[in-house]
Write a protein that holds these residues in place. Structure first.
Motif, PDB file in Angstrom:
ATOM      1  N   HIS A  86       0.839  -1.204   0.000  1.00  0.00           N
ATOM      2  CA  HIS A  86       0.000   0.000   0.000  1.00  0.00           C
ATOM      3  C   HIS A  86       0.877   1.258   0.000  1.00  0.00           C
ATOM      4  O   HIS A  86       0.714   2.152  -0.828  1.00  0.00           O
ATOM      5  N   ASN A 120     -16.090  -5.515 -14.549  1.00  0.00           N
ATOM      6  CA  ASN A 120     -15.654  -6.273 -13.385  1.00  0.00           C
ATOM      7  C   ASN A 120     -15.734  -7.774 -13.615  1.00  0.00           C
ATOM      8  O   ASN A 120     -16.649  -8.269 -14.292  1.00  0.00           O
ATOM      9  N   GLN A 176       0.359   1.593 -11.059  1.00  0.00           N
ATOM     10  CA  GLN A 176      -0.213   2.697 -10.295  1.00  0.00           C
ATOM     11  C   GLN A 176       0.803   3.335  -9.358  1.00  0.00           C
ATOM     12  O   GLN A 176       1.646   2.652  -8.779  1.00  0.00           O
ATOM     13  N   TYR A 220      -6.670   3.593 -10.857  1.00  0.00           N
ATOM     14  CA  TYR A 220      -7.246   2.387 -10.254  1.00  0.00           C
ATOM     15  C   TYR A 220      -7.205   2.470  -8.728  1.00  0.00           C
ATOM     16  O   TYR A 220      -7.974   1.820  -8.042  1.00  0.00           O
ATOM     17  N   THR A 221      -6.284   3.262  -8.195  1.00  0.00           N
ATOM     18  CA  THR A 221      -6.049   3.313  -6.747  1.00  0.00           C
ATOM     19  C   THR A 221      -6.178   4.718  -6.165  1.00  0.00           C
ATOM     20  O   THR A 221      -5.921   4.912  -4.986  1.00  0.00           O
ATOM     21  N   GLY A 222      -6.550   5.683  -7.002  1.00  0.00           N
ATOM     22  CA  GLY A 222      -6.540   7.073  -6.554  1.00  0.00           C
ATOM     23  C   GLY A 222      -5.246   7.774  -6.906  1.00  0.00           C
ATOM     24  O   GLY A 222      -5.106   8.977  -6.685  1.00  0.00           O
ATOM     25  N   ARG A 267      -4.931  -3.449  -2.965  1.00  0.00           N
ATOM     26  CA  ARG A 267      -5.942  -2.845  -3.840  1.00  0.00           C
ATOM     27  C   ARG A 267      -7.142  -2.372  -3.026  1.00  0.00           C
ATOM     28  O   ARG A 267      -7.634  -1.255  -3.188  1.00  0.00           O
ATOM     29  N   ASP A 268      -7.600  -3.244  -2.112  1.00  0.00           N
ATOM     30  CA  ASP A 268      -8.780  -2.900  -1.314  1.00  0.00           C
ATOM     31  C   ASP A 268      -8.516  -1.706  -0.401  1.00  0.00           C
ATOM     32  O   ASP A 268      -9.344  -0.805  -0.302  1.00  0.00           O
ATOM     33  N   ARG A 272      -8.102   1.602  -2.488  1.00  0.00           N
ATOM     34  CA  ARG A 272      -9.380   2.092  -2.994  1.00  0.00           C
ATOM     35  C   ARG A 272     -10.241   2.651  -1.868  1.00  0.00           C
ATOM     36  O   ARG A 272     -10.909   3.676  -2.023  1.00  0.00           O
ATOM     37  N   LEU A 310     -12.924   5.172  -3.452  1.00  0.00           N
ATOM     38  CA  LEU A 310     -13.364   4.627  -4.740  1.00  0.00           C
ATOM     39  C   LEU A 310     -14.220   3.383  -4.492  1.00  0.00           C
ATOM     40  O   LEU A 310     -13.723   2.392  -3.964  1.00  0.00           O
ATOM     41  N   LEU A 358     -16.205  -0.130  -4.923  1.00  0.00           N
ATOM     42  CA  LEU A 358     -15.847  -1.375  -5.609  1.00  0.00           C
ATOM     43  C   LEU A 358     -17.105  -2.202  -5.794  1.00  0.00           C
ATOM     44  O   LEU A 358     -17.862  -2.417  -4.832  1.00  0.00           O
TER      45      LEU A 358
END
Length: 272
Positions: A32, A112, A143, A183-185, A219-220, A223, A228, A230
């Protein structure tokens, strides 16, 4: 990329019918932070890549049809650009969220993983006079604030891409399709390539020395931190764009026309 993930020490987990990397040896928290401060590779090959073509050799008619089921301005989407969109049911619920890219001669959608079969049926039931193909290609999301420099080191032409651009590029004789979105900000790219070239491109990105591997755990959290939503968590067929904070995804022109699925319910929520 499955054997590649295992060779890199990935902890694997089931996701939408795929065996996906949850994290690598550094762990999700480190991944992260490395994405926030440098650049990270996420394997998103499980997502659905759908190509739409018709006999005109132009994307215009395809986009016009897509606009009838997606509440965004797609008719005016220029070649070399992409836009965020939603598939909505009659009650205004979100069947899926997706990206729509205009490549001039054709259109590509990224949907998705859990929704691919449903989306293919939805599109086939609403669009006519075109081929609808699910592509079997690898997809990597690169990213982070260093993503632009890392990608340009491999593909110098990518440095000319702006946010939400979509274009065809080449690396070592391999044709790749790239888009630039977050995808991640963070700043980032989504790189679609023939599956046989995926490991070579992943290894080349890692060899720049500024890129790490990251899994679904990071990723979680990335986001979530960026706000963001999901699909399957903050979005599903019972959640409307209003509930999800996605008002921006419904353009003013489309709200005024009120000509999309679930429009009456969604516009009442907007007003009241």
């Amino acid at each position: 990329l499955h054997a590649f993930h295992l060779s890199e020490g990935a902890k694997m987990s089931g996701f939408a019918g795929y065996d996906m990397p949850l994290s690598y040896t550094q762990g999700a928290i480190a991944e992260h932070h490395l994405c926030r401060t440098g650049a990270a590779i996420f394997d998103v090959s499980h997502m659905g890549q759908i190509e739409l073509r018709d006999n005109t050799g132009s994307a215009e008619a395809i986009l016009a049809q897509l606009e009838t089921i997606i509440p965004a301005n797609l008719i005016g989407l220029k070649a070399g650009r992409q836009r965020y969109g939603l598939f909505l049911n009659k009650d205004g619920g979100i069947l899926d969220d997706l990206m729509v890219a205009n490549y001039g001669t054709h259109v590509r959608l990224v949907v998705n993983a859990a929704c691919v079969e449903q989306d293919m049926a939805w599109i086939s039931g609403h669009l006519t006079d075109m081929s609808i193909t699910q592509l079997q290609r690898a997809l990597i999301a690169l990213q982070g604030p260093s993503a632009g420099a890392a990608f340009a080191a491999l593909v110098p032409a990518s440095a000319d891409m702006s946010f939400m651009d979509a274009c065809s590029l080449h690396w070592n004789g391999v044709e790749i399709e790239a888009t630039r979105s977050g995808y991640t900000g963070e700043d980032g790219f989504e790189i679609s390539m023939p599956a046989k070239s995926a490991v070579d491109i992943a290894e080349a990105l890692l060899a720049t020395g500024t890129v790490t591997l990251a899994g679904l755990g990071a990723r979680d959290t990335l986001r979530l931190e960026a706000g963001l939503p999901l699909w399957g968590h903050e979005l599903d067929e019972t959640i409307t764009p209003t509930m999800a904070g996605l008002r921006f995804a419904l353009s003013k022109k489309r709200r005024e026309a009120a000509d999309f699925p679930g429009a009456n319910i969604i516009l009442d929520e907007f007003a009241n």
